[in-house]
Design an enzyme around this catalytic site. Sequence first.
Site, PDB file in Angstrom:
ATOM      1  N   HIS A 124     -21.370 -20.230  35.367  1.00 30.46           N
ATOM      2  CA  HIS A 124     -20.923 -20.120  33.970  1.00 30.46           C
ATOM      3  C   HIS A 124     -22.164 -19.987  33.097  1.00 30.46           C
ATOM      4  O   HIS A 124     -22.560 -20.941  32.420  1.00 30.46           O
ATOM      5  CB  HIS A 124     -20.134 -21.362  33.557  1.00 30.46           C
ATOM      6  CG  HIS A 124     -18.764 -21.476  34.154  1.00 30.46           C
ATOM      7  ND1 HIS A 124     -18.526 -21.877  35.440  1.00 30.46           N
ATOM      8  CD2 HIS A 124     -17.537 -21.248  33.604  1.00 30.46           C
ATOM      9  CE1 HIS A 124     -17.216 -21.896  35.675  1.00 30.46           C
ATOM     10  NE2 HIS A 124     -16.587 -21.514  34.576  1.00 30.46           N
ATOM     11  N   GLU A 187     -13.092 -14.513  36.645  1.00 31.64           N
ATOM     12  CA  GLU A 187     -11.977 -14.563  35.674  1.00 31.64           C
ATOM     13  C   GLU A 187     -12.122 -13.532  34.562  1.00 31.64           C
ATOM     14  O   GLU A 187     -11.752 -13.789  33.417  1.00 31.64           O
ATOM     15  CB  GLU A 187     -11.835 -15.995  35.113  1.00 31.64           C
ATOM     16  CG  GLU A 187     -11.523 -17.005  36.204  1.00 31.64           C
ATOM     17  CD  GLU A 187     -11.362 -18.456  35.723  1.00 31.64           C
ATOM     18  OE1 GLU A 187     -11.516 -18.716  34.516  1.00 31.64           O
ATOM     19  OE2 GLU A 187     -11.081 -19.314  36.583  1.00 31.64           O
ATOM     20  N   TRP A 192     -11.851 -15.275  28.014  1.00 29.77           N
ATOM     21  CA  TRP A 192     -12.540 -16.484  27.537  1.00 29.77           C
ATOM     22  C   TRP A 192     -14.035 -16.501  27.801  1.00 29.77           C
ATOM     23  O   TRP A 192     -14.731 -17.353  27.269  1.00 29.77           O
ATOM     24  CB  TRP A 192     -11.872 -17.758  28.076  1.00 29.77           C
ATOM     25  CG  TRP A 192     -11.467 -17.681  29.524  1.00 29.77           C
ATOM     26  CD1 TRP A 192     -12.219 -18.009  30.604  1.00 29.77           C
ATOM     27  CD2 TRP A 192     -10.199 -17.228  30.042  1.00 29.77           C
ATOM     28  NE1 TRP A 192     -11.510 -17.802  31.765  1.00 29.77           N
ATOM     29  CE2 TRP A 192     -10.277 -17.328  31.452  1.00 29.77           C
ATOM     30  CE3 TRP A 192      -9.020 -16.756  29.455  1.00 29.77           C
ATOM     31  CZ2 TRP A 192      -9.212 -16.966  32.290  1.00 29.77           C
ATOM     32  CZ3 TRP A 192      -7.961 -16.386  30.284  1.00 29.77           C
ATOM     33  CH2 TRP A 192      -8.069 -16.508  31.687  1.00 29.77           C
ATOM     34  N   TYR A 258      -4.348 -20.663  37.759  1.00 32.99           N
ATOM     35  CA  TYR A 258      -3.949 -22.070  37.622  1.00 32.99           C
ATOM     36  C   TYR A 258      -2.447 -22.185  37.381  1.00 32.99           C
ATOM     37  O   TYR A 258      -1.834 -21.284  36.803  1.00 32.99           O
ATOM     38  CB  TYR A 258      -4.738 -22.723  36.477  1.00 32.99           C
ATOM     39  CG  TYR A 258      -6.143 -23.069  36.924  1.00 32.99           C
ATOM     40  CD1 TYR A 258      -6.429 -24.317  37.430  1.00 32.99           C
ATOM     41  CD2 TYR A 258      -7.151 -22.108  36.923  1.00 32.99           C
ATOM     42  CE1 TYR A 258      -7.692 -24.637  37.895  1.00 32.99           C
ATOM     43  CE2 TYR A 258      -8.420 -22.416  37.384  1.00 32.99           C
ATOM     44  CZ  TYR A 258      -8.690 -23.677  37.875  1.00 32.99           C
ATOM     45  OH  TYR A 258      -9.932 -23.984  38.349  1.00 32.99           O
ATOM     46  N   GLU A 295      -9.851 -19.926  43.097  1.00 37.81           N
ATOM     47  CA  GLU A 295      -9.728 -21.122  42.241  1.00 37.81           C
ATOM     48  C   GLU A 295      -8.267 -21.301  41.854  1.00 37.81           C
ATOM     49  O   GLU A 295      -7.610 -20.347  41.436  1.00 37.81           O
ATOM     50  CB  GLU A 295     -10.496 -20.910  40.937  1.00 37.81           C
ATOM     51  CG  GLU A 295     -11.636 -21.849  40.671  1.00 37.81           C
ATOM     52  CD  GLU A 295     -12.208 -21.649  39.278  1.00 37.81           C
ATOM     53  OE1 GLU A 295     -11.605 -22.159  38.323  1.00 37.81           O
ATOM     54  OE2 GLU A 295     -13.254 -20.999  39.150  1.00 37.81           O
TER      55      GLU A 295
HETATM   56  C1  BMA Z   1     -13.859 -25.761  33.439  1.00 40.83           C
HETATM   57  C2  BMA Z   1     -13.862 -27.246  33.137  1.00 40.83           C
HETATM   58  C3  BMA Z   1     -15.113 -27.567  32.368  1.00 40.83           C
HETATM   59  C4  BMA Z   1     -16.344 -27.085  33.163  1.00 40.83           C
HETATM   60  C5  BMA Z   1     -16.210 -25.626  33.507  1.00 40.83           C
HETATM   61  C6  BMA Z   1     -17.372 -25.107  34.335  1.00 40.83           C
HETATM   62  O1  BMA Z   1     -12.722 -25.399  34.132  1.00 40.83           O
HETATM   63  O2  BMA Z   1     -13.840 -27.990  34.342  1.00 40.83           O
HETATM   64  O3  BMA Z   1     -15.183 -28.946  32.156  1.00 40.83           O
HETATM   65  O4  BMA Z   1     -17.508 -27.276  32.401  1.00 40.83           O
HETATM   66  O5  BMA Z   1     -15.011 -25.439  34.205  1.00 40.83           O
HETATM   67  O6  BMA Z   1     -17.494 -25.729  35.573  1.00 40.83           O
END
Ligand code: BMA
Length: 373
Positions: A124, A187, A192, A258, A295
């Site tokens: 990320h 994703e 996002w 999800y 995921e």
């Molecule tokens: C998201 C959450 C956040 C996290 C991010 C990166 O789904 O779990 O809290 O910082 O993933 O791992």
Amino acid sequence: MKIRFFLFLLTSLFVLTAQGQSLPIDKKATAETKNLFLNLKRVSAKGTMFGHQDALAYGIGWKYQPGRSDVKEVAGEYPALFGWEIGHLELDKSMSLDSVPFAEMRGFIQQVYAMGGVNTISWHLNNPVEPSKTTWDKADSTIAKLFADKNALQRYNSWLDNVAKFLKSLKGPKGEAIPIIFRPFHEHTGGWFWWGRGHATPAEYVKMWRYTVDYLRNKKKVHNLLYAYSTDRFASREDYLQNWPGDEYIDIAGFDLYHRPESDPYNQWVADARKMVETVREIGQEKKKVWAFTETGLEGVPFANWWTGFLLPVIQDAGLSYVMVWRNARLTHFYAPYPKHPSTNSFKLFLNNPKVFFEKKIAAENMYAPVNQ
Ligand code: BMA
């Protein structure tokens, strides 16, 4: 004699062709990485590995206690696959955006490798054009701006240098590089992240992906990676493939989805996810790739039968290499059960399904050894 020789040639040709289609995209992938790819294909015909994000780092009510894992405490064994997150490595921070120190992470990855499990890494990363902005920055055209701005590109290169350094520092007992399933820019069918839909065109996304792979592989000589492409929700095969960087840039076809019963009808996720599993299977088979449910999860797992009643019908008999649930961060944000959680019985039944692989079964498969030995 002549006929036997001809048959021998023919068989060799078949074997070579099959293997040729089955190798990782990195022609210089290390022996263990190549073996992992071939073993992922082999084992996915038998069953699906269960994975958990940050499984060894923390769980509900604990942090950094050697040997602990919520999954292990419920199931009696570790997951087969472990997810790690390297966001903030690019900023020269000593810990990830989820507060896992990179030095600890290295140790966990080595521990997983030593017990025969599989590691995957997501990233990320912050916005490389405006580095103080996070991965969730929604500025448009970041990728186009990046390639138009020498300074920004140089910054991104230095971020990749950090990533390469970390990945190359993951070593097994003989000094061999530990193979990693690397899953950047995930994703992207959602909006996002700065590389997501609406903020980057497919051509920009593909350029970013290829640039990243080429830089790590050719410039930094990182040869312990299998590359996973992982969309979020997608509507069709065409939609899934819209940002596909090319068969020569992807090893694993995956997707994230999800379960959100608060916004979808109760059972909709099972039908939707199953449909998407069928699409990645079709694409994986056609392109001779591995396919995975990269995921997923139901936050807090409020349905006591979730593992057998929801997840199992989605993953079963689909040749998926793995399914990974997200992290057990805190009581309001977790995806795997912990002791006394109402879903533990269902989780144990899930674990005992012959086609679901946790640590013990995967250790017996020797994922880093040559196939056919
Ligand atoms: C998201 C959450 C956040 C996290 C991010 C990166 O789904 O779990 O809290 O910082 O993933 O791992």
